[in-house]
Design an enzyme around this catalytic site. Sequence first.
Site, PDB file in Angstrom:
ATOM      1  N   TYR A  63      -4.303 -15.507  -1.719  1.00 21.34           N
ATOM      2  CA  TYR A  63      -4.499 -14.192  -1.472  1.00 21.34           C
ATOM      3  C   TYR A  63      -5.176 -13.709  -0.289  1.00 21.34           C
ATOM      4  CZ  TYR A  63      -6.509  -9.738  -3.043  1.00 21.34           C
ATOM      5  OH  TYR A  63      -6.770  -8.499  -3.059  1.00 21.34           O
ATOM      6  N   SER A  70      -6.105  -3.948   2.307  1.00 20.94           N
ATOM      7  CA  SER A  70      -6.652  -5.454   2.421  1.00 20.94           C
ATOM      8  C   SER A  70      -7.639  -5.682   1.199  1.00 20.94           C
ATOM      9  CB  SER A  70      -7.521  -5.667   3.933  1.00 20.94           C
ATOM     10  OG  SER A  70      -7.721  -7.198   3.929  1.00 20.94           O
ATOM     11  N   ASP A 114      11.825  -3.087  -4.567  1.00 19.65           N
ATOM     12  CA  ASP A 114      11.127  -4.426  -4.713  1.00 19.65           C
ATOM     13  C   ASP A 114      10.851  -4.716  -2.815  1.00 19.65           C
ATOM     14  OD1 ASP A 114       9.934  -6.676  -4.618  1.00 19.65           O
ATOM     15  OD2 ASP A 114      11.815  -7.906  -5.034  1.00 19.65           O
ATOM     16  N   LYS A 170      -4.050 -11.117   2.699  1.00 24.76           N
ATOM     17  CA  LYS A 170      -4.903  -9.969   3.069  1.00 24.76           C
ATOM     18  C   LYS A 170      -5.632  -9.996   4.583  1.00 24.76           C
ATOM     19  CE  LYS A 170      -4.385  -7.283  -0.536  1.00 24.76           C
ATOM     20  NZ  LYS A 170      -3.539  -6.210  -0.425  1.00 24.76           N
ATOM     21  N   ARG A 192       7.950  -0.933  -8.547  1.00 25.72           N
ATOM     22  CA  ARG A 192       9.348  -1.265  -8.952  1.00 25.72           C
ATOM     23  C   ARG A 192       9.789  -1.121 -10.212  1.00 25.72           C
ATOM     24  NH1 ARG A 192       7.786  -7.875  -8.525  1.00 25.72           N
ATOM     25  NH2 ARG A 192       6.150  -6.995  -9.169  1.00 25.72           N
ATOM     26  N   GLY A 245      -2.970   1.921 -11.004  1.00 24.52           N
ATOM     27  CA  GLY A 245      -4.129   1.241 -10.281  1.00 24.52           C
ATOM     28  C   GLY A 245      -4.678   2.499  -8.817  1.00 24.52           C
ATOM     29  N   SER A 254       2.335   3.591  -8.932  1.00 21.37           N
ATOM     30  CA  SER A 254       2.672   3.692 -10.211  1.00 21.37           C
ATOM     31  C   SER A 254       1.323   3.215 -11.062  1.00 21.37           C
ATOM     32  CB  SER A 254       3.877   2.741 -10.832  1.00 21.37           C
ATOM     33  OG  SER A 254       3.540   1.492 -10.632  1.00 21.37           O
TER      34      SER A 254
END
Length: 335
Positions: free
Chosen positions: A192, A178, A99, A196, A68, A47, A45
């Site tokens: 984070y 990643s 989700d 990744k 989502r 980026g 949706s």
Amino acid sequence: MMELCCLIDCGLVCLGLGALCFLTSYLTRKTKEIRGKHVLVTGGSSGIGLSVAQQAAAKGANVTLVARNVKRLEEAQMAVEKTIHKVGGANKVQYYSVDLGGDVNAIGEMVKEAEKSFGPIYMLVNCAGLSIPLKFEDISPAQVKTQMDVNFFGSFFVSQEVVKSMKQQNEGIIVFISSLGGLLGLYGFTAYSASKAAVIKMAEALHMEVKPYNISVTVSFPPDTDTPGFVEENKIKPVETKLISEAAGLFSADDVAKKLLADALSGEFMSTSGIDGFMLTTMCAGMSPITSITSFFSQVFLMGPFRVISAFYLWQFNSIVKKEYQKRVSSKKSE
């Protein structure tokens, strides 16, 4: 003297072989075709995911967007439809609100419904992800779990559902997102980076499992990318993290998506953008799959020199952390 001459000769031979292999690999490189194929993009949706979806649609693929937020999905669908109209295509786009960090059964049902509409999924691009950059002691258990659920488990379970169909079709492409933060642990990215890094090892193991079925696996390692998610994470990012990450620059989502798509269609295991990305993926290749002669020789010849360069980067990063620490100590003393 004779030994030195032999070493020089061997070096020249290796360089010559490397150049020959590079040229051979470049001239014989085959790119897979996605025209008329089904491409499913999670995190589609906005980026990088939306950019991938638009570029796949421009190549004639039927695209399924998964995220989502329904409103953003509707806007993304219209954006992809505009891309299709611009190139005069007859392909289609659809979306599903799911989700990916939630109900696994819902993920399975979504994959089945998507394949009923557009046929077997030929290419899966796992773009859904998020970053909550905070100091180690400030991250709540819920925030740690959210990052693992979306960044790792979301990609794991969607891929698990899709790979069943791909094996039956005896073809397919799976792409994982990643991060350079998955290769390099940085201040503020303890949770984070862990999520990744887990994606990388999952991809390496999966690559070995699905290779006999003519299914390729690609991992993308984006640098800082100008996306809505990046804007949100900057609102809470520690100053040390901001200063360190600025060193690699900011890339556009379209550029990252273009490189990702090109590498995935060419069967490359690692995909990244920029000089820093090239250095990190080369230096951290380790036991990752060898998917091209070019990348293999780059890793063999450049791992050592890049490790030397990395020492300077680490010194610079640690200097930033120390400087900010001293600022805080001085500020407390003056109060």
